[in-house]
Design a protein around this motif. Structure first.
Motif, PDB file in Angstrom:
ATOM      1  N   ALA A 114      25.636  -0.463   1.433  1.00 31.69           N
ATOM      2  CA  ALA A 114      24.544   0.479   1.680  1.00 31.69           C
ATOM      3  C   ALA A 114      23.211  -0.219   1.517  1.00 31.69           C
ATOM      4  O   ALA A 114      23.083  -1.165   0.737  1.00 31.69           O
ATOM      5  N   GLU A 115      22.221   0.257   2.267  1.00 36.32           N
ATOM      6  CA  GLU A 115      20.878  -0.319   2.241  1.00 36.32           C
ATOM      7  C   GLU A 115      19.859   0.802   2.224  1.00 36.32           C
ATOM      8  O   GLU A 115      19.981   1.775   2.973  1.00 36.32           O
ATOM      9  N   GLU A 116      18.839   0.696   1.356  1.00 37.12           N
ATOM     10  CA  GLU A 116      17.779   1.689   1.284  1.00 37.12           C
ATOM     11  C   GLU A 116      16.431   1.010   1.414  1.00 37.12           C
ATOM     12  O   GLU A 116      16.133   0.069   0.674  1.00 37.12           O
ATOM     13  N   ASP A 117      15.602   1.489   2.361  1.00 35.40           N
ATOM     14  CA  ASP A 117      14.216   1.054   2.466  1.00 35.40           C
ATOM     15  C   ASP A 117      13.358   2.185   1.920  1.00 35.40           C
ATOM     16  O   ASP A 117      13.226   3.235   2.544  1.00 35.40           O
ATOM     17  N   THR A 118      12.789   2.009   0.751  1.00 32.89           N
ATOM     18  CA  THR A 118      12.054   3.059   0.063  1.00 32.89           C
ATOM     19  C   THR A 118      10.601   2.640  -0.133  1.00 32.89           C
ATOM     20  O   THR A 118      10.254   1.472   0.039  1.00 32.89           O
ATOM     21  N   PRO A 119       9.714   3.572  -0.508  1.00 30.55           N
ATOM     22  CA  PRO A 119       8.326   3.202  -0.789  1.00 30.55           C
ATOM     23  C   PRO A 119       8.196   2.167  -1.896  1.00 30.55           C
ATOM     24  O   PRO A 119       7.195   1.460  -1.968  1.00 30.55           O
ATOM     25  N   LYS A 120       9.202   2.045  -2.766  1.00 30.90           N
ATOM     26  CA  LYS A 120       9.147   1.071  -3.855  1.00 30.90           C
ATOM     27  C   LYS A 120       9.741  -0.278  -3.464  1.00 30.90           C
ATOM     28  O   LYS A 120       9.556  -1.254  -4.189  1.00 30.90           O
ATOM     29  N   SER A 134       7.479  -6.776   8.485  1.00 27.87           N
ATOM     30  CA  SER A 134       8.318  -5.808   9.179  1.00 27.87           C
ATOM     31  C   SER A 134       9.573  -5.550   8.361  1.00 27.87           C
ATOM     32  O   SER A 134       9.893  -6.317   7.432  1.00 27.87           O
ATOM     33  N   PRO A 135      10.321  -4.471   8.675  1.00 27.04           N
ATOM     34  CA  PRO A 135      11.595  -4.241   7.969  1.00 27.04           C
ATOM     35  C   PRO A 135      12.563  -5.407   8.119  1.00 27.04           C
ATOM     36  O   PRO A 135      13.278  -5.754   7.179  1.00 27.04           O
ATOM     37  N   GLU A 136      12.583  -6.030   9.310  1.00 27.22           N
ATOM     38  CA  GLU A 136      13.474  -7.172   9.531  1.00 27.22           C
ATOM     39  C   GLU A 136      13.082  -8.357   8.661  1.00 27.22           C
ATOM     40  O   GLU A 136      13.934  -9.050   8.091  1.00 27.22           O
ATOM     41  N   ALA A 137      11.766  -8.608   8.547  1.00 30.06           N
ATOM     42  CA  ALA A 137      11.296  -9.698   7.702  1.00 30.06           C
ATOM     43  C   ALA A 137      11.608  -9.438   6.239  1.00 30.06           C
ATOM     44  O   ALA A 137      11.942 -10.359   5.487  1.00 30.06           O
ATOM     45  N   THR A 138      11.534  -8.171   5.829  1.00 30.62           N
ATOM     46  CA  THR A 138      11.880  -7.797   4.466  1.00 30.62           C
ATOM     47  C   THR A 138      13.343  -8.118   4.174  1.00 30.62           C
ATOM     48  O   THR A 138      13.687  -8.682   3.143  1.00 30.62           O
ATOM     49  N   GLN A 139      14.227  -7.761   5.104  1.00 27.44           N
ATOM     50  CA  GLN A 139      15.644  -8.059   4.941  1.00 27.44           C
ATOM     51  C   GLN A 139      15.878  -9.571   4.842  1.00 27.44           C
ATOM     52  O   GLN A 139      16.662 -10.036   4.009  1.00 27.44           O
ATOM     53  N   VAL A 149      17.434  -4.985  -6.121  1.00 30.35           N
ATOM     54  CA  VAL A 149      16.166  -4.295  -5.883  1.00 30.35           C
ATOM     55  C   VAL A 149      15.108  -5.358  -5.626  1.00 30.35           C
ATOM     56  O   VAL A 149      14.885  -6.232  -6.453  1.00 30.35           O
ATOM     57  N   PHE A 150      14.435  -5.239  -4.472  1.00 32.98           N
ATOM     58  CA  PHE A 150      13.548  -6.297  -4.014  1.00 32.98           C
ATOM     59  C   PHE A 150      12.235  -5.694  -3.537  1.00 32.98           C
ATOM     60  O   PHE A 150      12.213  -4.884  -2.608  1.00 32.98           O
ATOM     61  N   VAL A 182       9.618  -8.433  -0.538  1.00 30.33           N
ATOM     62  CA  VAL A 182      10.058  -7.199   0.102  1.00 30.33           C
ATOM     63  C   VAL A 182       8.929  -6.234   0.407  1.00 30.33           C
ATOM     64  O   VAL A 182       7.829  -6.499   0.073  1.00 30.33           O
ATOM     65  N   VAL A 183       9.145  -5.027   1.047  1.00 26.20           N
ATOM     66  CA  VAL A 183       8.066  -4.039   1.287  1.00 26.20           C
ATOM     67  C   VAL A 183       8.572  -2.611   1.292  1.00 26.20           C
ATOM     68  O   VAL A 183       9.277  -2.246   0.394  1.00 26.20           O
ATOM     69  N   SER A 184       8.208  -1.752   2.276  1.00 25.65           N
ATOM     70  CA  SER A 184       8.530  -0.344   2.189  1.00 25.65           C
ATOM     71  C   SER A 184       8.855   0.286   3.528  1.00 25.65           C
ATOM     72  O   SER A 184       8.424  -0.159   4.541  1.00 25.65           O
ATOM     73  N   LEU A 185       9.633   1.344   3.556  1.00 26.79           N
ATOM     74  CA  LEU A 185       9.940   2.247   4.649  1.00 26.79           C
ATOM     75  C   LEU A 185      10.732   3.390   4.069  1.00 26.79           C
ATOM     76  O   LEU A 185      10.728   3.586   2.889  1.00 26.79           O
ATOM     77  N   CYS A 186      11.514   4.091   4.874  1.00 22.66           N
ATOM     78  CA  CYS A 186      12.223   5.229   4.297  1.00 22.66           C
ATOM     79  C   CYS A 186      13.481   5.585   5.082  1.00 22.66           C
ATOM     80  O   CYS A 186      13.505   6.620   5.721  1.00 22.66           O
ATOM     81  N   THR A 187      14.507   4.724   5.080  1.00 23.33           N
ATOM     82  CA  THR A 187      15.779   5.036   5.713  1.00 23.33           C
ATOM     83  C   THR A 187      16.889   4.634   4.785  1.00 23.33           C
ATOM     84  O   THR A 187      16.705   3.810   3.901  1.00 23.33           O
ATOM     85  N   ILE A 188      18.064   5.184   4.968  1.00 20.91           N
ATOM     86  CA  ILE A 188      19.234   4.824   4.183  1.00 20.91           C
ATOM     87  C   ILE A 188      20.356   4.473   5.140  1.00 20.91           C
ATOM     88  O   ILE A 188      20.683   5.252   6.033  1.00 20.91           O
ATOM     89  N   ALA A 189      20.962   3.285   4.970  1.00 25.56           N
ATOM     90  CA  ALA A 189      22.092   2.875   5.799  1.00 25.56           C
ATOM     91  C   ALA A 189      23.329   2.873   4.924  1.00 25.56           C
ATOM     92  O   ALA A 189      23.395   2.150   3.954  1.00 25.56           O
ATOM     93  N   THR A 190      24.320   3.677   5.275  1.00 26.20           N
ATOM     94  CA  THR A 190      25.567   3.728   4.534  1.00 26.20           C
ATOM     95  C   THR A 190      26.672   3.139   5.391  1.00 26.20           C
ATOM     96  O   THR A 190      26.451   2.738   6.529  1.00 26.20           O
TER      97      THR A 190
END
Length: 308
Positions: free
Chosen positions: A41-47, A78-83, A71-72, A14-22
């Motif tokens: 729900a999905e969260e892309d966070t710095p962690k 990319s965000p898509e590759a992380t998913q 938690v991954f 996994v990696v990092s970004l900063c959005t929340i999908a509810t």
């Protein structure tokens, strides 16, 4: 649920970004003929990436995974590759625990494995935790309070080091569930280049019969006061019958395990354990052996114990 389904896992990152999908989130991968993945729900966070109420369902509708929180963390392009990597890891979890294979997953899992291998060979790492996970296959259910997997690559060595821990395991409508462990932990290393073929074999239907050659530095499974420990070598595949291992094995409170086998009416297993006790070395509460495992049969000091 297959009678001798292993709790073995071979997973990713996994990696990092900063959005929340509810709201209910339908995710793009894997291919729909392989599995359907959704989350509330999905969260892309710095962690790293966090999924809430994640579900992975096979097209048959009889096999699924439900996770309260995943938690991954790790590396992806990319965000898509992380998913994709997070979903591949969850698909492999349900496949490994149920023995479920789907030809439609084969190529997609191979592609995800190649991405993981590239990252690990550059010194990357992956860490994932499933909290409150339930695996279902028909009427059979396996629950885990937590499953945690880590794998660390290196720029110079061609092997990766990994650990896998599962705790709070419970079973419902699973054959011989009285003999299943409530917790397990393993630390091992394996050739990084063999990961893509193994991932493809676990969740897909590979005709190449790939194998990963792992060195197990420690393994432990426990239920109550019964504890199995060991170390050695193993050849891991997507087929239980083709998996093999050799090494040193220790069992604490063997007498209790024998009584559990008798109570479950597993008389062949109970008889095999009694025979194993006769050829073991005794050290306090532990019985120890040098062992091999092949074709679902545990051989102890040359004596086959038919644990199938």
């Amino acid at each position: 649920m297959k009678q001798n389904s292993p709790f073995s896992l071979h997973l990713l990152g996994v990696v990092s970004l900063c959005t929340i999908a509810t709201a209910e989130t339908a995710l793009a991968a894997p291919p729909t003929a392989c599995a359907t993945v959704s989350a509330s729900a999905e969260e892309d966070t710095p962690k790293g990436l966090i999924y809430h109420d994640l579900s992975v369902r096979a097209p048959s509708g009889t096999t699924s995974l439900h996770v309260k929180k995943l938690v991954f963390t790790g590396q992806a392009s990319s965000p898509e590759a992380t998913q994709d990597l997070a979903q591949a890891a969850s698909l492999l979890l349900v496949s490994a625990m149920t023995g479920h294979h789907n030809a439609a997953c084969t190529q997609w899992l191979m592609e995800q494995g190649r991405l993981v291998t590239s990252s690990l060979q550059s010194g990357g790492h992956y860490d994932l935790t499933w909290n409150n996970a339930t695996v279902e296959q028909g009427a059979a259910h396996v629950n885990a309070t937590m499953a945690h997997y880590q794998i660390q690559g290196a720029a110079t060595p061609r092997t990766s080091a990994a650990t896998l821990s599962m705790s709070g395991l419970s079973f419902h409508n699973v054959l011989n569930q009285q003999l299943m462990p409530s917790a397990a932990h393993a630390a091992f290393s394996l050739p990084t280049s063999e990961l893509p073929a193994l991932m493809s074999a676990i969740g897909g239907r590979s005709t190449a019969a790939p194998a990963v050659h792992a060195t197990i530095s420690s393994f432990e499974a426990s239920e109550g006061t019964v504890r199995l420990q060991g170390h050695g070598q193993a050849t891991l595949t997507g087929d239980v019958a083709a998996t093999s291992a050799s090494g040193h094995l220790e069992i604490s409170n063997l007498e209790e395990l024998i009584e559990k086998a008798r109570a479950a009416h597993q008389m062949k297993l109970a008889a095999g354990l009694v025979l194993g006790r006769l050829v073991s070395h005794r050290a306090g509460e532990q019985n120890t052996w040098d062992t091999t495992w092949e074709g679902g049969v545990l051989t102890v000091n040359g004596f086959p114990l038919p644990i199938k």
